[in-house]
Scaffold this motif. Structure first.
Motif, mmCIF file in Angstrom:
data_model
loop_
_atom_site.group_PDB
_atom_site.id
_atom_site.type_symbol
_atom_site.label_atom_id
_atom_site.label_comp_id
_atom_site.label_asym_id
_atom_site.label_seq_id
_atom_site.Cartn_x
_atom_site.Cartn_y
_atom_site.Cartn_z
ATOM 1 N N MET A 1 0.840 -1.195 0.000
ATOM 2 C CA MET A 1 0.000 0.000 0.000
ATOM 3 C C MET A 1 0.877 1.247 0.000
ATOM 4 O O MET A 1 1.925 1.280 0.621
ATOM 5 C CB MET A 1 -0.887 0.002 1.256
ATOM 6 N N GLU A 2 0.417 2.229 -0.684
ATOM 7 C CA GLU A 2 1.174 3.470 -0.725
ATOM 8 C C GLU A 2 1.082 4.161 0.642
ATOM 9 O O GLU A 2 0.072 4.062 1.333
ATOM 10 C CB GLU A 2 0.579 4.352 -1.826
ATOM 11 N N GLN A 3 2.187 4.855 0.992
ATOM 12 C CA GLN A 3 2.267 5.457 2.327
ATOM 13 C C GLN A 3 1.125 6.433 2.628
ATOM 14 O O GLN A 3 0.527 6.403 3.697
ATOM 15 C CB GLN A 3 3.604 6.192 2.391
ATOM 16 N N LYS A 4 0.849 7.287 1.658
ATOM 17 C CA LYS A 4 -0.198 8.305 1.854
ATOM 18 C C LYS A 4 -1.557 7.667 2.101
ATOM 19 O O LYS A 4 -2.336 8.114 2.930
ATOM 20 C CB LYS A 4 -0.264 9.235 0.625
ATOM 21 N N GLN A 5 -1.827 6.606 1.328
ATOM 22 C CA GLN A 5 -3.108 5.914 1.456
ATOM 23 C C GLN A 5 -3.220 5.249 2.838
ATOM 24 O O GLN A 5 -4.259 5.284 3.487
ATOM 25 C CB GLN A 5 -3.226 4.866 0.351
ATOM 26 N N TYR A 6 -2.098 4.640 3.243
ATOM 27 C CA TYR A 6 -2.048 4.004 4.565
ATOM 28 C C TYR A 6 -2.379 5.020 5.657
ATOM 29 O O TYR A 6 -3.196 4.764 6.535
ATOM 30 C CB TYR A 6 -0.656 3.400 4.787
ATOM 31 N N LEU A 7 -1.748 6.187 5.553
ATOM 32 C CA LEU A 7 -1.967 7.206 6.578
ATOM 33 C C LEU A 7 -3.412 7.682 6.595
ATOM 34 O O LEU A 7 -4.013 7.845 7.657
ATOM 35 C CB LEU A 7 -1.024 8.395 6.346
ATOM 36 N N ARG A 8 -3.982 7.885 5.403
ATOM 37 C CA ARG A 8 -5.369 8.340 5.304
ATOM 38 C C ARG A 8 -6.299 7.308 5.944
ATOM 39 O O ARG A 8 -7.197 7.631 6.692
ATOM 40 C CB ARG A 8 -5.739 8.560 3.831
ATOM 41 N N GLU A 9 -6.010 6.049 5.629
ATOM 42 C CA GLU A 9 -6.856 4.972 6.138
ATOM 43 C C GLU A 9 -6.748 4.809 7.650
ATOM 44 O O GLU A 9 -7.725 4.556 8.335
ATOM 45 C CB GLU A 9 -6.420 3.659 5.474
ATOM 46 N N LYS A 10 -5.521 4.931 8.163
ATOM 47 C CA LYS A 10 -5.286 4.610 9.568
ATOM 48 C C LYS A 10 -5.473 5.788 10.520
ATOM 49 O O LYS A 10 -5.527 5.594 11.740
ATOM 50 C CB LYS A 10 -3.864 4.053 9.759
ATOM 51 N N LEU A 11 -5.520 7.001 9.980
ATOM 52 C CA LEU A 11 -5.577 8.167 10.860
ATOM 53 C C LEU A 11 -6.727 8.104 11.883
ATOM 54 O O LEU A 11 -6.493 8.331 13.081
ATOM 55 C CB LEU A 11 -5.631 9.457 10.033
ATOM 56 N N PRO A 12 -7.961 7.758 11.464
ATOM 57 C CA PRO A 12 -9.039 7.681 12.465
ATOM 58 C C PRO A 12 -8.729 6.666 13.578
ATOM 59 O O PRO A 12 -9.010 6.921 14.763
ATOM 60 C CB PRO A 12 -10.252 7.224 11.651
ATOM 61 N N GLU A 13 -8.107 5.567 13.189
ATOM 62 C CA GLU A 13 -7.762 4.532 14.168
ATOM 63 C C GLU A 13 -6.694 5.050 15.145
ATOM 64 O O GLU A 13 -6.734 4.770 16.345
ATOM 65 C CB GLU A 13 -7.196 3.352 13.377
ATOM 66 N N MET A 14 -5.740 5.797 14.602
ATOM 67 C CA MET A 14 -4.687 6.362 15.456
ATOM 68 C C MET A 14 -5.281 7.352 16.465
ATOM 69 O O MET A 14 -4.919 7.349 17.649
ATOM 70 C CB MET A 14 -3.631 7.083 14.597
ATOM 71 N N ILE A 15 -6.192 8.183 15.985
ATOM 72 C CA ILE A 15 -6.826 9.173 16.872
ATOM 73 C C ILE A 15 -7.583 8.450 17.987
ATOM 74 O O ILE A 15 -7.517 8.839 19.157
ATOM 75 C CB ILE A 15 -7.784 10.082 16.059
ATOM 76 N N GLU A 16 -8.248 7.382 17.599
ATOM 77 C CA GLU A 16 -9.001 6.618 18.576
ATOM 78 C C GLU A 16 -8.074 5.995 19.634
ATOM 79 O O GLU A 16 -8.366 6.012 20.825
ATOM 80 C CB GLU A 16 -9.778 5.523 17.858
ATOM 81 N N LEU A 17 -6.950 5.483 19.175
ATOM 82 C CA LEU A 17 -6.011 4.864 20.113
ATOM 83 C C LEU A 17 -5.395 5.904 21.060
ATOM 84 O O LEU A 17 -5.263 5.665 22.264
ATOM 85 C CB LEU A 17 -4.912 4.101 19.335
ATOM 86 N N VAL A 18 -5.043 7.071 20.506
ATOM 87 C CA VAL A 18 -4.513 8.141 21.363
ATOM 88 C C VAL A 18 -5.565 8.489 22.423
ATOM 89 O O VAL A 18 -5.269 8.562 23.622
ATOM 90 C CB VAL A 18 -4.148 9.408 20.541
ATOM 91 N N SER A 19 -6.803 8.658 21.989
ATOM 92 C CA SER A 19 -7.884 9.017 22.927
ATOM 93 C C SER A 19 -8.070 7.941 23.992
ATOM 94 O O SER A 19 -8.255 8.247 25.175
ATOM 95 C CB SER A 19 -9.206 9.206 22.177
ATOM 96 N N HIS A 20 -8.011 6.709 23.553
ATOM 97 C CA HIS A 20 -8.169 5.589 24.480
ATOM 98 C C HIS A 20 -7.070 5.623 25.553
ATOM 99 O O HIS A 20 -7.328 5.457 26.737
ATOM 100 C CB HIS A 20 -8.121 4.284 23.682
ATOM 101 N N LEU A 21 -5.835 5.858 25.132
ATOM 102 C CA LEU A 21 -4.715 5.887 26.086
ATOM 103 C C LEU A 21 -4.801 7.094 27.015
ATOM 104 O O LEU A 21 -4.440 7.018 28.189
ATOM 105 C CB LEU A 21 -3.381 5.888 25.336
#
Ligand SMILES: [Zn+2]
Length: 467
Positions: A1-21
């Motif tokens: 997967m291209e890096q930019k696409q990966y970041l776009r896809e995963k950003l909501p998940e990352m935000i959720e994990l930060v919030s969870h922690l």
């Protein structure tokens, strides 16, 4: 997967994990400490949660008895390290929203620890995940993220980790500082000075009943105070003290006490020149009065060695280097105790000097003048040449992602985790021009910055993995 696409896809998940922690208030809490939770219950839960989630992503994980955890991608011998921390500082009542209930407003996540250091840890975890899933970690290499648990309190975590870990990464970065990169951190010594409270005797001597100022060695004191035994009838003494505009005097009609106060300006000990030391102002004002006080010897020695200087000038220790700047000395606290005056001090020195140099140049003079010196903490300077491949590769990754070729690697007076691992620099997460929010009320992380730093960390790791 291209890096930019990966970041776009995963950003909501990352935000959720930060919030969870962030919802786990990982504040140092010795009252709930025990086996496997040396820094308290919540930090242990935070670490457990982080490692469990990393395990679910496919990483190998290990918990070092609650002191620190590690997350590893790849199995090769050559190891790139990332060192961050899961503990956070307390939140003051000044927050606009509950600090441990993260909220998103105008593309920023607000919450204690979002930028220091949970957001950057999540960012690095997702950078590792990308490289793992894209099979971009060469066979002979591995990436290891180490999450410490009392970075804010005493850094026992990293000391424990170093003792227990089979081996340490060959080179590392710490996502707990500034972009582009910090390659130089001054040496630092926290020390106490004790001066015996031998009392001056004689009819002219004014007893000093109390003397105190400052809150701790890391801050320039903004107020100091002393209480003198002076009768309301001793008009001449009162008039002499009143003539000094630096002194605020409170007379108590009914008592024999005179309270003298001075005001200064607070600043961080790493740049004491930005503050005004209220203790030094008080010492000078007392001496300028021409009167004799019971602690006269202490006052004179203080003035002789320190006075209002902050660069060690009076001890001939002043020195300055192009990259790391000047030696600084902060007297953060002074207090008259039963048998002695106690001073809490902090000195930060340029990178080419070493601990022994300070001991010889500065501590020797204090000792010779009658002070007892007690060292509380010493950290050697950190210096990695700008031409070093580690610095060059990280700088390239930063420049390629941001297009910023103007800012260069720089020095700080503060201390980061980077000193604790071999060949390590601090690299991000704060971008040039961004407000320093660590430990502040309403700490936030721009979602755009989270995305950008992840992109930088992916590129940086890829470059470091190249032989
Ligand atoms: Zn931090």
């Amino acid at each position: 997967m291209e890096q930019k696409q990966y970041l776009r896809e995963k950003l909501p998940e990352m935000i959720e994990l930060v919030s969870h922690l962030v919802q786990i208030p990982t504040v140092w809490d010795p009252a709930s400490a025990g086996v496997g939770k040396p820094f308290g219950k919540n930090i242990a839960i935070g670490l457990g949660t982080f490692l469990k989630l990393a395990g679910q992503m496919g990483f190998a994980t290990r918990n070092y008895d609650g002191y620190a955890g590690e997350v590893t991608a790849g199995q090769g011998h050559r190891m790139i390290g990332i060192l961050g921390h899961l503990d956070v500082v307390k939140a003051s009542p000044g927050w606009s929203t509950p600090p441990f209930q993260p909220v998103i407003r105008q593309n920023k996540i607000y919450g204690r620890g979002v930028s220091d250091d949970k957001g950057p840890l999540v960012s690095c975890l997702y950078a590792m995940r990308y490289l793992m899933q894209e099979k971009r970690i060469p066979e002979g290499c591995s990436i290891r993220l180490i999450a410490g648990c009392d970075e804010e309190e005493g850094m026992q975590c990293i000391a424990y980790y170093k003792k227990k870990a089979e081996r340490l990464p060959d080179e590392s970065f710490v996502p707990d500082g500034y972009f582009p990169l910090v390659n130089c951190e001054k040496g630092l010594i926290d020390f106490d000075l004790l001066y015996p409270a031998v009392s001056e005797k004689g009819p002219e001597v004014i007893p000093v009943l109390q003397f105190q100022g400052g809150a701790g060695r890391n801050i320039v004191p903004d107020r100091a105070e002393c209480i003198l035994k002076v009768l309301p009838s001793e008009k001449d003494i009162i008039a002499r003290l009143q003539s000094n505009p630096q002194l605020q005097i409170k007379e108590d009609e009914d008592s024999s006490h005179l309270i003298l106060q001075t005001r200064g300006k607070a600043a961080h000990a790493m740049s004491p020149e930005l503050g005004k030391n209220a203790i030094s102002i008080l010492v000078e004002a007392l001496l300028d009065s021409g009167l004799t006080f019971s602690c006269q010897a202490f006052l004179e020695k203080y003035e002789k060695l320190i006075g209002k200087t902050v660069f060690g000038e009076k001890m001939n220790c002043a020195c300055e280097e192009a990259e790391s700047g000047r030696l600084t000395l902060n007297i953060g606290k002074a207090e008259q105790r039963e048998n002695a005056f106690l001073i809490e001090a902090n000195v930060r020195y340029p990178c080419s000097k070493n601990h022994q140099w300070i001991v010889d140049a500065m501590m020797g003079q204090f000792s010779a003048s009658g002070f007892q010196v007690k060292e509380r903490l010493a950290m050697d300077p950190l210096y990695i040449d700008k031409k070093d491949p580690l610095v060059q590769k990280l700088m390239e990754a930063y420049q390629e992602v941001t297009g910023d070729f103007q800012h260069d690697a720089f020095a700080i007076g503060g201390a980061t985790y980077a000193r604790y691992l071999p060949h390590t620099v601090s690299f991000g997460p704060l971008f040039p021009g961004e407000k320093e929010l660590a430990h502040e009320d309403d700490e936030f992380l721009e979602i755009e910055s989270l995305e950008k730093m992840t992109q930088i960390y992916i590129d940086a790791l890829e470059k470091l993995l190249e032989e």
